[in-house]
Design a protein around this motif. Structure first.
Motif, short mmCIF file in Angstrom:
data_model
loop_
_atom_site.label_atom_id
_atom_site.label_comp_id
_atom_site.label_asym_id
_atom_site.label_seq_id
_atom_site.Cartn_x
_atom_site.Cartn_y
_atom_site.Cartn_z
N LEU A 1 0.83 -1.21 0.00
CA LEU A 1 0.00 0.00 0.00
C LEU A 1 0.87 1.26 0.00
O LEU A 1 0.66 2.19 -0.78
CB LEU A 1 -0.90 -0.03 1.25
N ILE A 2 1.89 1.22 0.87
CA ILE A 2 2.77 2.40 1.00
C ILE A 2 3.53 2.66 -0.30
O ILE A 2 3.57 3.79 -0.81
CB ILE A 2 3.75 2.21 2.18
N SER B 1 -0.95 10.15 -1.43
CA SER B 1 -0.46 10.28 -0.06
C SER B 1 -1.40 9.60 0.94
O SER B 1 -0.97 9.14 2.00
CB SER B 1 -0.26 11.74 0.30
N ASP B 2 -2.69 9.54 0.63
CA ASP B 2 -3.62 8.91 1.60
C ASP B 2 -3.34 7.41 1.74
O ASP B 2 -3.51 6.83 2.80
CB ASP B 2 -5.08 9.17 1.25
N ILE C 1 -0.28 6.14 1.47
CA ILE C 1 0.93 6.09 2.29
C ILE C 1 0.56 6.24 3.76
O ILE C 1 1.03 5.49 4.62
CB ILE C 1 1.92 7.22 1.88
N VAL C 2 -0.28 7.24 4.04
CA VAL C 2 -0.70 7.48 5.43
C VAL C 2 -1.43 6.27 5.98
O VAL C 2 -1.14 5.81 7.09
CB VAL C 2 -1.60 8.74 5.51
N ALA C 3 -2.36 5.71 5.20
CA ALA C 3 -3.15 4.57 5.68
C ALA C 3 -2.23 3.38 6.01
O ALA C 3 -2.36 2.74 7.06
CB ALA C 3 -4.19 4.17 4.64
N GLY C 4 -1.26 3.12 5.12
CA GLY C 4 -0.34 2.00 5.33
C GLY C 4 0.51 2.22 6.56
O GLY C 4 0.72 1.31 7.37
N SER C 5 0.97 3.47 6.73
CA SER C 5 1.84 3.77 7.87
C SER C 5 1.08 3.68 9.19
O SER C 5 1.57 3.12 10.18
CB SER C 5 2.45 5.17 7.73
#
Lengths: 246, 202
Positions: free
Chosen positions: B163-164, B173-174, B176-180
């Motif tokens: 995902l990231i 970017s959403d 990246i944020v969700a994966g993190s």
């Protein structure tokens, strides 16, 4: 349970790096069922002598026999399972319940579960701890005196031929100590196991022992009944050691 | 955060895959570290040698190691799996050895004196008493592995890393944020769980 005879023949031990022997040729014969106290100042070799019997300390000379068999020829693991061992620090296993601690040697010997459980209860009763109350406790939940009782129960659980005790009551206060001495006297009378008992407390030795071995610098200074030691000390050292008892 | 709201099922599935990868790697890593830790606890020379090698391995940058592993095993789950197992060794072996060394010498000697074999001593006394420290090592390793496993996304492994890295490639970017966030939450959850286990064992 059969009590064993122990014979030390010219037993010599020197620790690695030491410049003199910790035991300098010990000769000593112990009759089946006898209670022998080993006394002397710290460093005299009394603990070393005790530890030679279950081969925790290896010999550098001489030999030890139990019922005529040279212990050097026996499997050390099997030998140790026939010898009870109780020490001042108890050495109870902190992650095991009281019952498992007491039943550990029977467990190692492969006794059936029911037989071990029954034996554990017998042993706890023998050292005057109510099995129902103490069975499931952890060692850290015991007082010093209770832990020491459990240690004695563990040492006796597998019906040993020989019982080795190293200052088992050394860390206890006077009252508890007196109490446990009396109980030990009763217990060894009951079970009749040959017992070697290390202590620096000459009064304790006098109360409990059939025979007292006074050690000094790795050699036997005198070996006699408490009565003889008191009435006819072999050397000034022995006389001074027992001065307060007369 | 709107991505998490709309794609929660997808993120949850990736979190599951992520956890599965980490747990499988942790299990194998633990199975390898246990005998190594016992050897390291028993001999000073063994300890120096084993921890020296593992310490050196530990200092290799993870991306560089991963690149080498992709050369060896190709793309997919395998290279990141091997990397996770390798990186966990240092912490796991060190804690197994420290746990065993921390056993009270009086208890160890009592075990020998009453007639335990070396095997009895290890299985009945040393490892049970070392367990809280060993679980502490598993906890630290698991948390580090959850973070490290996101790199798997770079080499085509399934998990939150996918995902990231997808987000990075497509400038989403959403994602990246969700994966993190999911990876962080997973690490915290695993940390808390094993912390509880550690405390219960003490």
């Amino acid at each position: 349970m059969s009590a064993a005879a122990i014979a030390f023949e010219s037993v010599r031990v020197r620790y690695r790096g030491a410049d003199r022997d910790a035991l300098r040729g010990i000769d000593l014969t112990i009759a089946p069922g006898e209670f022998v106290a080993l006394v002397g100042a710290s460093g005299c070799g009394k603990t070393t002598l005790l530890r030679t019997v279950n081969r925790l300390t290896p010999l550098d000379g001489g030999r030890i026999t139990i019922d005529g068999a040279d212990i050097a020829t026996l499997d050390p693991v099997a030998l140790r399972r026939t010898i009870g061992y109780a020490i001042q620090a108890t050495g109870l296993f902190s992650h095991m319940s009281v019952a498992r601690n007491v039943g550990i040697v029977p467990e190692l010997l492969g006794w059936e579960r029911e037989r071990t459980a029954a034996r554990v209860d017998d042993m706890l009763a023998l050292v005057r701890l109510d099995p129902a109350r103490y069975r499931d406790r952890r060692p850290r939940e015991l007082s010093g005196g209770e832990a020491q009782r459990v240690g004695v129960a563990r040492a006796l659980a597998a019906e040993p031929r020989v019982l080795l005790m190293d200052e088992p009551f050394g860390a206890l206060d006077a009252i508890v100590r007196r109490d446990l001495q009396r109980e030990l006297a009763r217990i060894v009378d009951d079970v009749g196991t040959t017992t070697l008992f290390v202590t620096h407390d000459v009064h304790e030795a006098r109360r409990l022992a059939d025979r007292i071995v006074v050690l000094r610098d790795g050699a036997i200074e005198q070996c006699a009944t408490p009565h003889e030691i008191l009435s006819a000390p072999a050397t000034p050292f022995v006389r001074d050691l027992f001065a307060e008892e007369r | 955060m709107s991505y998490l709201g709309t794609h929660w099922a997808h993120v949850l599935a990736l979190t599951g895959a992520h956890l599965e990868l980490v747990l499988a790697a942790l299990a194998l890593a633990f199975a390898i570290s246990l005998p190594l830790g016992v050897v390291a606890a028993r001999s000073a020379r063994g300890s120096t040698l084993i921890l020296g090698i593992l310490g050196a391995l530990y200092t290799i940058p993870s991306l560089a190691l991963l690149a080498v592993l992709v050369e060896l095993f190709g793309l997919g789950t395998l290279p990141i799996f091997v990397a996770l197992v390798a990186y966990a060794q240092f912490v796991l072996v060190r804690n197994v050895a420290a746990g065993i060394r921390g056993v009270d010498p009086i208890e160890r000697e009592a075990a020998i004196a009453i007639g335990m074999t070396p095997r009895d001593l290890l299985l009945r006394v040393e490892l049970p008493l070392a367990l809280p420290v060993i679980v502490g090592g598993l906890r630290i390793a698991a948390v580090a592995m959850i973070a490290l496993a996101t790199l798997g996304g770079y080499v085509g492994a399934n998990g939150l890393g996918a995902l990231i890295f997808n987000g990075l490639a497509l400038h989403h970017s959403d994602e990246i944020v969700a994966g993190s966030v999911a990876s962080g939450a997973l690490a915290i959850a695993v940390d808390l769980g094993l912390r509880g286990a550690e405390r219960a064992l003490r």
